[in-house]
Scaffold this active site. Structure first.
Site, PDB file in Angstrom:
ATOM      1  N   ASP A 228       0.820  -1.205   0.000  1.00 23.72           N
ATOM      2  CA  ASP A 228       0.000   0.000   0.000  1.00 23.72           C
ATOM      3  C   ASP A 228       0.860   1.264   0.000  1.00 23.72           C
ATOM      4  O   ASP A 228       0.495   2.277  -0.602  1.00 23.72           O
ATOM      5  CB  ASP A 228      -0.931   0.011   1.213  1.00 23.72           C
ATOM      6  CG  ASP A 228      -2.148  -0.880   1.025  1.00 23.72           C
ATOM      7  OD1 ASP A 228      -2.200  -1.605   0.019  1.00 23.72           O
ATOM      8  OD2 ASP A 228      -3.053  -0.847   1.883  1.00 23.72           O
TER       9      ASP A 228
ATOM     10  N   LYS B 256       2.691   6.379  -2.534  1.00 20.00           N
ATOM     11  CA  LYS B 256       3.820   7.152  -3.068  1.00 20.00           C
ATOM     12  C   LYS B 256       3.630   7.471  -4.545  1.00 20.00           C
ATOM     13  O   LYS B 256       3.806   8.620  -4.978  1.00 20.00           O
ATOM     14  CB  LYS B 256       5.109   6.367  -2.857  1.00 20.00           C
ATOM     15  CG  LYS B 256       6.358   7.022  -3.416  1.00 20.00           C
ATOM     16  CD  LYS B 256       7.567   6.137  -3.170  1.00 20.00           C
ATOM     17  CE  LYS B 256       8.839   6.723  -3.758  1.00 20.00           C
ATOM     18  NZ  LYS B 256      10.015   5.835  -3.505  1.00 20.00           N
TER      19      LYS B 256
ATOM     20  N   ASP C 190      -4.243   9.659   4.796  1.00 18.00           N
ATOM     21  CA  ASP C 190      -4.455  10.513   5.966  1.00 18.00           C
ATOM     22  C   ASP C 190      -3.371  11.567   6.130  1.00 18.00           C
ATOM     23  O   ASP C 190      -2.260  11.444   5.624  1.00 18.00           O
ATOM     24  CB  ASP C 190      -4.538   9.663   7.242  1.00 18.00           C
ATOM     25  CG  ASP C 190      -3.385   8.659   7.359  1.00 18.00           C
ATOM     26  OD1 ASP C 190      -2.225   9.043   7.168  1.00 18.00           O
ATOM     27  OD2 ASP C 190      -3.657   7.472   7.622  1.00 18.00           O
TER      28      ASP C 190
ATOM     29  N   ARG D  51       4.771  12.687  23.959  1.00 21.06           N
ATOM     30  CA  ARG D  51       4.357  14.021  24.391  1.00 21.06           C
ATOM     31  C   ARG D  51       2.989  14.359  23.800  1.00 21.06           C
ATOM     32  O   ARG D  51       2.764  14.207  22.604  1.00 21.06           O
ATOM     33  CB  ARG D  51       5.385  15.072  23.943  1.00 21.06           C
ATOM     34  CG  ARG D  51       6.744  14.952  24.612  1.00 21.06           C
ATOM     35  CD  ARG D  51       6.645  15.156  26.117  1.00 21.06           C
ATOM     36  NE  ARG D  51       7.938  15.136  26.774  1.00 21.06           N
ATOM     37  CZ  ARG D  51       8.636  16.224  27.067  1.00 21.06           C
ATOM     38  NH1 ARG D  51       8.164  17.404  26.747  1.00 21.06           N
ATOM     39  NH2 ARG D  51       9.796  16.122  27.674  1.00 21.06           N
TER      40      ARG D  51
ATOM     41  N   ASP E 205      -2.316  12.691  21.860  1.00 23.12           N
ATOM     42  CA  ASP E 205      -1.042  12.440  21.203  1.00 23.12           C
ATOM     43  C   ASP E 205      -1.025  12.996  19.788  1.00 23.12           C
ATOM     44  O   ASP E 205       0.040  13.177  19.191  1.00 23.12           O
ATOM     45  CB  ASP E 205      -0.755  10.936  21.147  1.00 23.12           C
ATOM     46  CG  ASP E 205      -0.394  10.366  22.508  1.00 23.12           C
ATOM     47  OD1 ASP E 205      -0.105  11.159  23.426  1.00 23.12           O
ATOM     48  OD2 ASP E 205      -0.410   9.131  22.653  1.00 23.12           O
TER      49      ASP E 205
ATOM     50  N   SER F 110      -6.434   1.576  13.412  1.00 20.43           N
ATOM     51  CA  SER F 110      -5.671   1.121  14.574  1.00 20.43           C
ATOM     52  C   SER F 110      -5.862   2.041  15.776  1.00 20.43           C
ATOM     53  O   SER F 110      -5.614   1.644  16.912  1.00 20.43           O
ATOM     54  CB  SER F 110      -4.187   1.012  14.230  1.00 20.43           C
ATOM     55  OG  SER F 110      -3.629   2.283  13.969  1.00 20.43           O
TER      56      SER F 110
END
Length: 285
Positions: A76, A81, A148, A158, A177, A193
């Site tokens: 993928d 790309k 995305d 952080r 996050d 995920s």
């Protein structure tokens, strides 16, 4: 999906060929594919990266808008790309599986060669999301993603504070996050995920999926594709990065924000006429 899917009966005579050559298995697939296409009378134009690897001396170098299709060999990531590289050419793209888990590359070399020879395939229009990193009217970066765009900290573990506006109205201020802004195609990638929903890939929508939000009230949300999303980073212990399809990134300074909307350009994917997204879901998930 019918409104975003067209059926072709046109035989393909010129194709561009690109590949991820980091794995030897992919090189073997390319070596298998070239004679299959050649035997069907298809003229092959190599992506410069592929040509530089010395895979074949019998093909022309350079993919132009005259090609009927681009064949991308890999996973993928290779599709993402190559779709970005040749976005302005508006050439339909088909993937030959050379990776592992994925939703964009499923066909074999022989299967793709036969599809292109017969012209018996469908073309799906996949929405892209466009982002502009800017301060006021000054734009420092323009990006486009098929899967995305992710806003996140550059530091380790952080959190960042964000103010998210939709259509000029406040959606929420929260800490997390990061935030994934995904397309329907990207709903089965990073967003999944992180707990986001699965969307049919030919839908037109914008998906917001927070990464580990520090509040129970900020949940994944599906927006109409006509909405404009503006994200301000209100606090960040370190820097802020905007990552595009997991492959490229730009830094965002405290004085900047990112504005996201549906890209006027789309990626067109060649799929079998009997393409079954739900079968893929059962298999992959």
């Amino acid at each position: 999906m019918g409104a975003t899917r067209s059926i072709s009966a046109r035989r393909v005579s010129q194709v561009g060929l690109a590949a991820n050559l980091e794995k030897e298995a992919t090189r073997d697939i390319v070596r298998e594919l070239i004679p299959l296409l050649d035997a069907n009378g298809v003229k092959i134009f190599l992506d410069p990266d592929l040509a530089s690897a010395g895979i074949s001396d019998d093909c022309d170098v350079g993919i132009s808008g005259t090609c009927d299709a681009i064949v991308a060999v890999g996973g993928d990531g290779t599709i993402l790309k190559i779709a970005a590289r040749y976005l302005d050419h508006n050439i339909p793209l088909v993937g030959v599986k050379g990776g592992r888990l994925g939703f964009l590359t499923e066909a074999t070399a022989a299967g793709v060669a036969e599809m292109l020879r017969s012209g018996h395939f469908a073309i799906q229009r996949r929405m892209r999301v466009k982002g502009t990193v800017q301060a006021g009217k000054t734009v420092s970066a323009t990006i486009s993603a098929l899967n995305d765009i992710v806003i996140h900290s550059t530091g380790y573990s952080r959190m960042i504070g964000m103010r998210v506006e939709v259509g000029g109205k406040l959606l929420r201020e929260f800490s997390a996050d990061g935030l994934i802004v995904a397309t329907p195609t990207g709903s089965t990638a990073y967003s999944l995920s992180a707990g986001g929903p699965v969307l049919e890939p030919t839908l037109e929508a914008i998906l917001l999926t927070p990464l580990n939000p520090h509040t129970m009230s900020m949940r994944p949300m599906v927006l109409d594709a006509t909405e404009v999303v503006r994200i301000h980073v209100t606090s960040s212990p370190s820097g802020v990065m905007v990552t595009v399809d997991g492959q490229a990134g730009v830094e965002m300074s405290p004085s900047q924000y990112i504005e996201l909307r549906r890209d006027t350009r789309a990626t067109r994917l060649i799929v079998p006429r009997d393409y079954d997204f739900f079968s893929l879901l059962r298999e992959k998930l």
